[in-house]
Design a protein around this motif. Structure first.
Motif, mmCIF file in Angstrom:
data_model
loop_
_atom_site.group_PDB
_atom_site.id
_atom_site.type_symbol
_atom_site.label_atom_id
_atom_site.label_comp_id
_atom_site.label_asym_id
_atom_site.label_seq_id
_atom_site.Cartn_x
_atom_site.Cartn_y
_atom_site.Cartn_z
ATOM 1 N N ARG A 288 62.344 16.076 34.119
ATOM 2 C CA ARG A 288 60.991 15.509 34.039
ATOM 3 C C ARG A 288 60.273 15.996 32.781
ATOM 4 O O ARG A 288 59.592 15.230 32.104
ATOM 5 C CB ARG A 288 60.201 15.887 35.293
ATOM 6 N N VAL A 292 58.578 13.947 29.229
ATOM 7 C CA VAL A 292 57.269 14.179 28.626
ATOM 8 C C VAL A 292 57.416 14.608 27.165
ATOM 9 O O VAL A 292 56.680 14.142 26.281
ATOM 10 C CB VAL A 292 56.492 15.244 29.425
ATOM 11 N N HIS A 303 53.176 8.013 31.005
ATOM 12 C CA HIS A 303 53.109 7.099 32.150
ATOM 13 C C HIS A 303 53.659 5.715 31.798
ATOM 14 O O HIS A 303 54.080 4.965 32.678
ATOM 15 C CB HIS A 303 51.665 6.982 32.642
ATOM 16 N N GLU A 307 56.868 8.145 33.741
ATOM 17 C CA GLU A 307 56.558 9.495 34.206
ATOM 18 C C GLU A 307 55.099 9.536 34.642
ATOM 19 O O GLU A 307 54.188 9.507 33.800
ATOM 20 C CB GLU A 307 56.810 10.513 33.081
ATOM 21 N N HIS A 308 54.856 9.609 35.925
ATOM 22 C CA HIS A 308 53.509 9.513 36.467
ATOM 23 C C HIS A 308 52.998 10.828 37.049
ATOM 24 O O HIS A 308 51.938 10.853 37.674
ATOM 25 C CB HIS A 308 53.458 8.441 37.562
ATOM 26 N N GLU A 309 53.729 11.910 36.859
ATOM 27 C CA GLU A 309 53.306 13.186 37.431
ATOM 28 C C GLU A 309 52.121 13.775 36.684
ATOM 29 O O GLU A 309 51.256 14.399 37.262
ATOM 30 C CB GLU A 309 54.475 14.181 37.403
ATOM 31 N N LYS A 310 52.107 13.584 35.369
ATOM 32 C CA LYS A 310 51.057 14.194 34.550
ATOM 33 C C LYS A 310 49.958 13.184 34.277
ATOM 34 O O LYS A 310 50.208 12.003 34.063
ATOM 35 C CB LYS A 310 51.645 14.689 33.218
ATOM 36 N N SER A 311 48.710 13.657 34.259
ATOM 37 C CA SER A 311 47.590 12.776 33.939
ATOM 38 C C SER A 311 47.474 12.633 32.427
ATOM 39 O O SER A 311 47.944 13.466 31.672
ATOM 40 C CB SER A 311 46.283 13.355 34.509
ATOM 41 N N SER A 312 46.827 11.558 31.996
ATOM 42 C CA SER A 312 46.668 11.294 30.567
ATOM 43 C C SER A 312 45.262 11.663 30.127
ATOM 44 O O SER A 312 44.302 11.544 30.873
ATOM 45 C CB SER A 312 46.939 9.816 30.271
ATOM 46 N N SER A 316 40.644 6.885 31.671
ATOM 47 C CA SER A 316 41.023 6.535 33.030
ATOM 48 C C SER A 316 41.071 5.023 33.152
ATOM 49 O O SER A 316 40.285 4.306 32.541
ATOM 50 C CB SER A 316 40.015 7.111 34.028
ATOM 51 N N LEU A 321 43.790 3.156 28.982
ATOM 52 C CA LEU A 321 45.095 3.677 28.560
ATOM 53 C C LEU A 321 45.777 2.705 27.609
ATOM 54 O O LEU A 321 46.420 3.118 26.636
ATOM 55 C CB LEU A 321 45.971 3.927 29.793
#
Length: 432
Positions: A288, A292, A303, A307-312, A316, A321
């Motif tokens: 993972r 990133v 994302h 990969e959606h685990e981490k916020s950008s 919002s 984005l």
């Protein structure tokens, strides 16, 4: 004067002919055009660019990493999908024009390449190798009639007299072309001749780790997702007995379909685990994190490649984005491409220019777009700054009669302009 110029041109032709003969011999011996001073190209030619993690990393093997493939496909596909209108400069701004160059850039580079396929190829080479090249084939009037993408491995750039000369092989023939007729799309670190690839500059170790983790993961699951272990036997079995026990064990338990079959041990045999489990070794976390890291190298929000685990930190909501992706990722590629196109397509005229239409990627949802266009048209209490036909052009609709008039503040959309009235004071010579 003309005789001297003709002699100079003839000397240049003879020089290029001699150089092409030398390059033909190099190509036949090496299978590709590689400068002896280009260490990275030589290593890639012989496929000997190992990373510290073990796997060899070059432009071909890097695409086997899913994060690299997704990043390159995302950027190349986004750029290839953008329309490139042609404009001409006017006294009060610019206007779109119907120019033959539009068809080349938007529909077909050459009979072998549609515009979309050509842009995808050129941007992929730019991302993975640092540079990409295309040959502007001109007619006798000097106007481009074809744009031929050049194979990166068969193109060599040399600096001569302050100008670049491009030597390349195409369909079994060898050419030497001046820089005015070559579109050269470069990357970060361009030194006037070539650019370092992102793989060699920053990505080799990260991509190598990703490939190594993927290989380890595949081997882990090929063994039924079971950790390495040893079978302890209280006796002193011979070599034949040990080999037979190992073969029978693999025959029964190797592979995902047999991973949960119960183990049957006889004769006092026992199992001792030698390595940590997948969770303990953080294999999934490693994979993972590499997604990133690779996304960061290419400037892509993680994302957007799954990969959606981490916020950008780009905002919002999908709209913000998407705007951030165009503004901070695509623009760094689009602006130099536009500059290269404009200085090579119209080298002797600043009248015409082309520019990527980013509006399609910057558009928000239907409600937000309707509010934006409504304010742009103006109306009671607000000054319009776009006409109806300009809005219809954005939505790919044909113009309508009377649609080129701006709406002023306080004026209704369907209201005719008020007739001009006098100032209320008599003109000279008029009776009061």
């Amino acid at each position: 004067m003309f005789g001297k110029k003709r002699r100079e041109q003839q000397a240049q032709v003879e020089q290029l002919t001699t150089r092409l003969a030398e390059l033909e011999g190099q190509i036949q011996n090496s299978g590709g055009m590689v400068s002896t001073s280009d260490r990275e190209a030589i290593l890639e030619l012989f496929n000997v660019q190992p990373s510290y993690a073990g796997p060899t990393v070059n432009s071909q093997t890097a695409m086997k990493a899913s994060a690299v493939y997704a990043s390159v496909a995302l950027i190349a596909g986004a750029i290839a999908s953008l329309p490139i209108p042609a404009y001409q400069r006017t006294a009060d701004g610019r206007e779109r024009v119907d120019h033959p160059v539009w068809y080349l850039l938007n529909e077909q580079f050459t009979p072998s390449f549609s515009a979309f396929a050509a842009w995808e190829y050129l941007i992929s080479c730019k991302l993975l190798r640092g540079d990409s090249y295309a040959w502007l084939v001109r007619n006798r009037a000097g106007e481009p009639e074809e744009i031929i993408p050049l194979p990166w491995t068969q193109t060599l750039v040399e600096r001569r007299g302050g100008r670049n000369v491009y030597y390349f092989e195409l369909d079994g023939e060898y050419f030497g072309v001046d820089q005015e007729d070559i579109l050269h799309f470069h990357s970060l670190g361009f030194d006037g001749v070539k650019s370092p690839s992102v793989i060699g500059l920053a990505g080799r170790q990260s991509i190598g780790v990703a490939l190594a983790a993927e290989e380890y993961s595949a081997r882990f699951f090929s063994n039924g997702a079971r950790p390495d272990f040893a079978i302890k036997h209280p006796g002193n079995p011979g070599t034949d007995q040990v080999n037979l026990m190992r073969e029978k064990w693999l025959e029964r338990h190797q592979g995902g379909s047999r991973s949960h079959l119960p183990a049957m041990l006889t004769g006092g045999a026992d199992i001792k685990e030698l390595t940590m489990s997948a969770e303990d070794s953080q294999l999934l976390e490693t994979r993972r994190w590499q997604v990133v890291d690779i996304a960061r190298i290419f400037g892509v929000p993680a994302h957007m490649i799954g990969e959606h685990e981490k916020s950008s930190s780009w905002g919002s909501g999908i709209e913000q984005l998407g705007i951030g992706f165009v503004r901070w990722t695509l623009n760094r590629h689009l602006r130099p491409i536009e500059q290269e196109l404009n200085r090579k397509l119209w080298p002797r005229s600043a009248r015409y220019f082309c520019e990527f239409n980013r509006q399609g990627l910057l558009a928000g949802d239907s409600k937000a777009e309707a509010e934006y266009l409504g304010k742009a048209l103006g109306g009671p209490g607000s000054q319009g700054y776009m006409t109806v036909n300009e809005v219809r052009r954005i939505k790919n609709l044909p113009p309508i009669a009377g649609g080129d008039k701006l709406i002023w503040a306080g004026e209704k959309a369907n209201e005719k302009p008020a007739a001009e009235t006098g100032s209320g004071q008599p003109e000279s010579g008029e009776e009061v």
